[in-house]
Design a protein around this motif. Structure first.
Motif, PDB file in Angstrom:
ATOM      1  N   ASP A  94       0.956  -1.142  -0.044  1.00 19.54           N
ATOM      2  CA  ASP A  94       0.014   0.086  -0.044  1.00 19.54           C
ATOM      3  C   ASP A  94       0.963   1.137   0.152  1.00 19.54           C
ATOM      4  OD1 ASP A  94      -2.942  -1.075   0.273  1.00 19.54           O
ATOM      5  OD2 ASP A  94      -1.851  -2.077   2.029  1.00 19.54           O
ATOM      6  N   GLU A 136      -6.339   9.378   0.077  1.00 21.58           N
ATOM      7  CA  GLU A 136      -6.991   8.050   0.110  1.00 21.58           C
ATOM      8  C   GLU A 136      -7.190   7.163   1.607  1.00 21.58           C
ATOM      9  OE1 GLU A 136      -6.052   5.648  -2.980  1.00 21.58           O
ATOM     10  OE2 GLU A 136      -6.466   7.202  -4.667  1.00 21.58           O
ATOM     11  N   LEU A 137      -6.181   7.184   2.292  1.00 19.49           N
ATOM     12  CA  LEU A 137      -6.025   6.655   3.532  1.00 19.49           C
ATOM     13  C   LEU A 137      -7.265   7.329   4.434  1.00 19.49           C
ATOM     14  CD1 LEU A 137      -4.978   4.533   5.539  1.00 19.49           C
ATOM     15  CD2 LEU A 137      -3.029   6.128   5.780  1.00 19.49           C
ATOM     16  N   ILE A 186      -4.531   1.782  -1.755  1.00 19.60           N
ATOM     17  CA  ILE A 186      -4.445   3.033  -0.884  1.00 19.60           C
ATOM     18  C   ILE A 186      -3.210   3.542  -1.410  1.00 19.60           C
ATOM     19  CG2 ILE A 186      -4.162   3.916   1.420  1.00 19.60           C
ATOM     20  CD1 ILE A 186      -5.345   1.258   2.463  1.00 19.60           C
TER      21      ILE A 186
END
Length: 259
Positions: free
Chosen positions: A38, A230-231, A225
């Motif tokens: 990620d 976005e996280l 992610i």
């Protein structure tokens, strides 16, 4: 080949599992690792470089944090001295969200082989390898999930073109999962812990319960992610509403029964 349960959705093929074959102290019985990354493709000049001196200043307490007679579902391992408080808090938080026995271990003394001196970052693949070797030396092939937490910046040598990674995870055929999570780019205080909890729940879902990635834009199991923004869209849960404890235990049982 990629693990189909952890493969990205068709529209997101740019984030892949790389399958790595490795031989550890247990020989050919342990191999076939799936690597999950990620990552964010942007750089942050404000993140301190990781040097040998900096690693030495934050060394963990022991090279063997796993006690042979201590049985947990999820082991939360601080990979440096600075992460001990965060790891302990995370181990307390996880059982409030999902039916797991989580425990925090003593801090792990990382071998300097995990440091990429040229990039001045930890290699998350090597961190996960070191955690897996330490666990298997203590607990053999017992099913478990291990979450390493480090305050140091991290990337993955598997996807070296990316400037850093939030997390790297590997899964073994014996239903063992090992993840390294880096908090260096997660901010501070409650923002940091919320982001850490999302990443931890992500790996608990994928590695412990064997859940597939989710199409929900707010699930911790979202297909990728790729940035801090976005996280921050994600919640530390698998779905809305979240699955019941009974459903999760059934998922775990089904996951363990797979060959």
């Amino acid at each position: 080949m990629a693990d189909p349960e952890l493969s990205p959705a068709p529209a997101r093929r740019n984030r892949l599992f790389a399958v790595v074959l490795t031989v550890l102290g247990f020989g050919a019985a342990i191999g076939g690792l799936g690597v999950l990354l990620d990552r964010d493709s942007s750089s942050d000049p404000g993140v301190p470089p990781v040097t040998g001196e900096r690693v030495a200043l934050t060394f963990g307490a022991t090279a063997q944090p796993f006690a042979p007679d201590r049985v947990c579902d999820v082991y939360v391992v601080p990979v440096d001295g600075r992460s001990e408080g965060l790891a302990a808090r995370l181990a307390r938080a996880l059982p409030r969200r999902v039916p797991v026995r989580a425990c925090v271990t003593p801090s792990f003394r990382l071998d300097l082989a995990a440091l990429d001196h040229r990039r001045e970052q930890l290699d998350g693949v090597v961190v996960a390898d070191q955690l897996s070797l330490a666990f298997q030396m203590a607990r053999g092939i017992a099913p478990a999930t291990v979450l390493g937490v480090t305050a140091l910046d991290m990337y993955s040598s598997t996807f070296a073109a990316d400037s850093f990674d939030f997390g790297v995870a590997k899964r073994f055929p014996q239903n063992q999962g090992f993840a390294a999570i880096a908090t260096a780019r997660m901010g501070v205080d409650e923002d940091l812990f919320r982001r850490l909890e999302v990443m931890a729940m992500r790996y608990v879902g994928l590695l412990y319960f064997g859940l597939p990635e989710s199409s929900s834009p707010t699930s911790a199991l979202a297909p990728s992610i790729r940035s801090l923004e976005e996280l921050d869209l994600l919640q530390p849960q698998f779905s809305v509403p979240p699955p019941s404890a009974t459903e999760l235990m059934a998922a775990r049982k089904a996951f363990l029964s797979k060959k």
